[in-house]
Write a protein that holds these residues in place. Sequence first.
Motif, PDB file in Angstrom:
ATOM      1  N   MET A 156      -1.143   4.021  -7.836  1.00 45.96           N
ATOM      2  CA  MET A 156      -0.763   3.008  -6.855  1.00 45.96           C
ATOM      3  C   MET A 156       0.736   2.841  -6.806  1.00 45.96           C
ATOM      4  SD  MET A 156      -3.396  -0.105  -6.865  1.00 45.96           S
ATOM      5  CE  MET A 156      -5.085   0.381  -7.070  1.00 45.96           C
ATOM      6  N   TYR A 157       1.256   2.679  -5.601  1.00 49.66           N
ATOM      7  CA  TYR A 157       2.704   2.580  -5.448  1.00 49.66           C
ATOM      8  C   TYR A 157       3.269   1.471  -6.309  1.00 49.66           C
ATOM      9  CZ  TYR A 157       1.368   5.051  -1.304  1.00 49.66           C
ATOM     10  OH  TYR A 157       0.825   5.927  -0.437  1.00 49.66           O
ATOM     11  N   GLU A 208      -7.181  -5.728  -1.819  1.00 46.49           N
ATOM     12  CA  GLU A 208      -6.595  -4.399  -1.628  1.00 46.49           C
ATOM     13  C   GLU A 208      -6.398  -4.075  -0.153  1.00 46.49           C
ATOM     14  OE1 GLU A 208      -7.829  -1.588  -5.426  1.00 46.49           O
ATOM     15  OE2 GLU A 208      -8.735  -1.245  -3.457  1.00 46.49           O
ATOM     16  N   ARG A 266      -6.145  -0.885   2.202  1.00 49.45           N
ATOM     17  CA  ARG A 266      -6.383   0.566   2.193  1.00 49.45           C
ATOM     18  C   ARG A 266      -5.503   1.226   3.243  1.00 49.45           C
ATOM     19  NH1 ARG A 266     -10.939   1.733   4.174  1.00 49.45           N
ATOM     20  NH2 ARG A 266     -11.664  -0.391   4.569  1.00 49.45           N
ATOM     21  N   GLY A 285      -3.108   8.287   1.165  1.00 47.39           N
ATOM     22  CA  GLY A 285      -2.662   7.798  -0.134  1.00 47.39           C
ATOM     23  C   GLY A 285      -3.503   6.646  -0.664  1.00 47.39           C
ATOM     24  N   ASP A 286      -3.088   6.140  -1.802  1.00 39.91           N
ATOM     25  CA  ASP A 286      -3.856   5.129  -2.532  1.00 39.91           C
ATOM     26  C   ASP A 286      -3.782   3.761  -1.872  1.00 39.91           C
ATOM     27  OD1 ASP A 286      -4.296   7.111  -4.420  1.00 39.91           O
ATOM     28  OD2 ASP A 286      -2.491   6.569  -5.545  1.00 39.91           O
ATOM     29  N   ALA A 287      -4.719   2.892  -2.295  1.00 42.50           N
ATOM     30  CA  ALA A 287      -4.726   1.517  -1.804  1.00 42.50           C
ATOM     31  C   ALA A 287      -3.629   0.708  -2.496  1.00 42.50           C
ATOM     32  CB  ALA A 287      -6.092   0.894  -2.057  1.00 42.50           C
ATOM     33  N   THR A 322       2.481  10.779  -4.248  1.00 43.09           N
ATOM     34  CA  THR A 322       2.469  10.608  -5.701  1.00 43.09           C
ATOM     35  C   THR A 322       2.456  11.937  -6.444  1.00 43.09           C
ATOM     36  OG1 THR A 322       0.095  10.268  -5.465  1.00 43.09           O
ATOM     37  CG2 THR A 322       1.441   8.305  -5.753  1.00 43.09           C
TER      38      THR A 322
END
Lengths: 424, 424
Positions: free
Chosen positions: A1-2, A96, A98, A102-104, B157
Amino acid sequence: MYSDRHPDGNALPHVVVIGGGFAGLWATRALAKAPLRITLVDRGNHHLFQPLLYQVATAGLSAPDIAAPLRHILQWQRNVTVLMETVAGIDTAAHEVRLERGDALRYDYLLLASGATHAYFGHDEWAAHAPGLKTLDDALHIRRRILSAFERAEAETDPAAKRALLTFAIVGGGPTGVELAGTLAEIARHTLKREFRNIEPRDARVLLLEAGPRVLSTFPESLSEKARRQLQRLGVEVRTGTPVNAIDADGVLLGDERIAARTVLWAAGVAASPLARALGVPLDRAGRVAVEPDLSVPGMPEVFVAGDLASVQQDGKPVPGVAPAAKQMGRHVAAAIRARIAGKPATPFRYRDYGNLATIGRMAAVVHLGKLKLSGALAWWFWLTAHIFFLIGFRNRLVVMLNWTWAYWSYQRAARIILGSRDS
Amino acid sequence: MYSDRHPDGNALPHVVVIGGGFAGLWATRALAKAPLRITLVDRGNHHLFQPLLYQVATAGLSAPDIAAPLRHILQWQRNVTVLMETVAGIDTAAHEVRLERGDALRYDYLLLASGATHAYFGHDEWAAHAPGLKTLDDALHIRRRILSAFERAEAETDPAAKRALLTFAIVGGGPTGVELAGTLAEIARHTLKREFRNIEPRDARVLLLEAGPRVLSTFPESLSEKARRQLQRLGVEVRTGTPVNAIDADGVLLGDERIAARTVLWAAGVAASPLARALGVPLDRAGRVAVEPDLSVPGMPEVFVAGDLASVQQDGKPVPGVAPAAKQMGRHVAAAIRARIAGKPATPFRYRDYGNLATIGRMAAVVHLGKLKLSGALAWWFWLTAHIFFLIGFRNRLVVMLNWTWAYWSYQRAARIILGSRDS
C-alpha cells in the motif's frame, strides 16, 4: 500500500482526498501543518480553474493557461502524496479506497470531492450530439466542433446545409450557457470577420435556449433582464421558456419547431459524480449526498463530502455549486478533521456568500454583491480583475492577462487551433 | 466547384496549393499580387512552426503557441480561398484535385507541398509503441506519454516495472532526437525535482540511440562531438552505432541487449507524404518526387512540388528537409508560376544555405554558419533569438518569450497538463 511507504511513518492518521478540484485542493492545503499524511487521488494530473473553461472552449485560452499540475502546486507540502489514478470503488466498512490500477488505499479519514458531471435528464443519447463542458478535454472537443463548423460551412455548397453549419444552439441559460453564447456571437461577428470567402461569419445564428422563465436564474430578476439585453446586443437570440424536446445530429426540436443546427452545446444540467453511489447512503435527485452539518456523511463520521457532490441546505436554500462554496467546504472539512484528531467536536459548516458574477462578452457582465448590482462595462472589469486574481500560479495570470489584452485590442483569439480528430 | 464562386471571376488562372506548411504558405504569400486565384487546401486549420514542435511535446509550450490559423494569416490576401479539407486524389490528366468531402478542384497550376510523415523502415508495427513527432496531435500524444510515465512510476510498487517506466529511449540522433533527449533529461533532473514522494525523477534514464557513427550527422564532425558531450553533461546516455532491432510495448532490442523502456520515441525516419504517389511519376526511396530544376514535375510543367516532398540535388548533395529550404522552394514556385503566366521561361531553383542550428537543452546548442562553428551558451542564445524571430505572429512571439523567460528562471515548464485519453 502506498501509505505504508510514506516517509513520515505509519503512526500518523491517513487522510485520503478524492478529487483535486477546489474542494479537494483547498482541504489538502489547509491540512499542511496537521499531524497526518494525505494522499490526494485524481484522474487527471492537474487542478483546473473551471470558471475560465469556456475560454478554452471558445479558443481564447490554451488548455495549460487555466490548469496547473497538482503535484507542482503541492510540491512544498511534504505530508501529501499525489496519485494520478482512477478510483474504482470505496469500501466504507473496511475504510478502503480501491483504485483501478494498483493496491487499495486504507484511510482514517476520507474526503470525497469528485465533483459533478453533465446530466442529460435521462436522455443519454443526446450526449453524442450536444457535448457538455466540465473538463479540459470537453473544452478542446467543443473548440474543435465550433471551429470545424465554420470551416465546413466555407466548403459547403448546399445553402440549407451551410445554414445548419452556421447555426449554434446552446442549451441552458446558466452562467456557462451565457458565456458560451456571448463569446460565440463575438467570434462570428468580429474574430472571423475577414477570413472567409464563401460565407459571412456574422450571419451565424447563435441561440440560447432556456427552459425556465429567465437566464441566470440565480441572479436577481433585474440582472437577468440586463443579461438578456446584453446578449441580444451581442447578437444572441435568447429564448426563455423554451424546453428542448429532442436533440440529434441535425439539430434540436423545440415543441413543434425544428431548428437545423450542426453545433449543439449542452449547458443545462449537472449531476454529481457517480462515485457518490459507492458510499451506499441515500442521494438526492441530482445524485448528491445530503451531508451532516459538519459535512460528514450520516453514520460515517470519518467520511466527508465537499464541493459539487455535497447537498447542503442553508437558510432554506441550497448552497450553490460554485468555486467559492467548494473552497469554503474544503477548508471546513480540514478544520473538522483537525478537530477530530484533537478530540474536539466539529463545528457546523456555514457558507459565506461573497457575491455572484457572470460574464457575457466584451464589456458585458453582471455582478451581484449583497445590495450592489452592476451590469455592463463596470461589471465586466470587475469580473476580469477577480478572475485573473484568483487564477492559480503567477505565470498563468501573466499569460492570461497578455492573451486578453491582445484579444481585446485585436478582436482575435489566441487558441484557434483545431486539435484531435478532424472528422467531428 | 469552389473556384467558380471566387469573387475575382473565372477568367483568372486557378492555382491550387496542397499543404499549408512552409513551402505552401510561402508560395501562396509570394503570389499575393499575381493575376490569379489561389485555393490553399490543408487537412488542418493551421500553419505549424515545426521547429518548436518538440517544445509542445515536452510541455514547454502550448499547442496554440506555435501555430496560427491559415485563414487568419491570409485574411488580407483577397486572392486566396483557404479550405480545410483532406485531398483524396489527384487526376493530373483532368487537372483536378479530388477532395474527401465536396467537389473536385480544377487547377491551372498545382503545387503539391504536403510534406513528410514518420517512416518506420518497413516496421509499421513499431508505430504503436514509438510515436513520432510531425503534427500538434503527435506532440500532445508524446507529452501525455512522457508525463504519464512519471505519474505511473510514482504509483508503481514493483521495482523493475518502476525502472521501465523511468526509462526513456529516443530512436534517432538527428535534431529532433537530440532536442527531445536533452529536454527530457532536464525535465527529470530539474523540473520534477521536488514533486514526487515515491520516486526520484532524476534517476530517470534517457537514452539517445543512433544507428550511424555520430549524432547530428548533417553538422561538421567537431560539432557532433560537442553535441554529444553537451548531451552527456545534461544526463543523456548517447549510444551511436546502435541500430534498433525491435520495438514493442516493453522496450527496445539493441543487438542482443534488451532495454526495458515504457516510453520509446521515434525520431529516426521520415518519408514523403503518400500523396506523391497520386502524381503517377517515379519516386525516390523516401517517396519523394525527383523534380525538374524549376521544381516542376517531369512531363507536367503545370505541376510543382516543394518542401519535404521534393527531391532536389545541388552540387552533388541533397537539399535538406529544413524550414528555410521549404520557404525558398515555395517562393521559387511562385516565381515560376508568375513567369509561366507572363510567357517567360522559369529559372532553375538554387538553395541558399544560411546555416544549420540545433538546440540540445538549457544553454546547450550547436550552430554552423559557413565557417563559423559555435556551441554551448553562445550557440543557444543564437538559436533562441533566431527561433523567436521566425515565429509567425506578434502574439505568439510574446507568449513564447514570456514562457521561456519564466521557464529559464524557474526551471518550470508551462504546459505540463495531460490531455486526452488517460490510459496510454
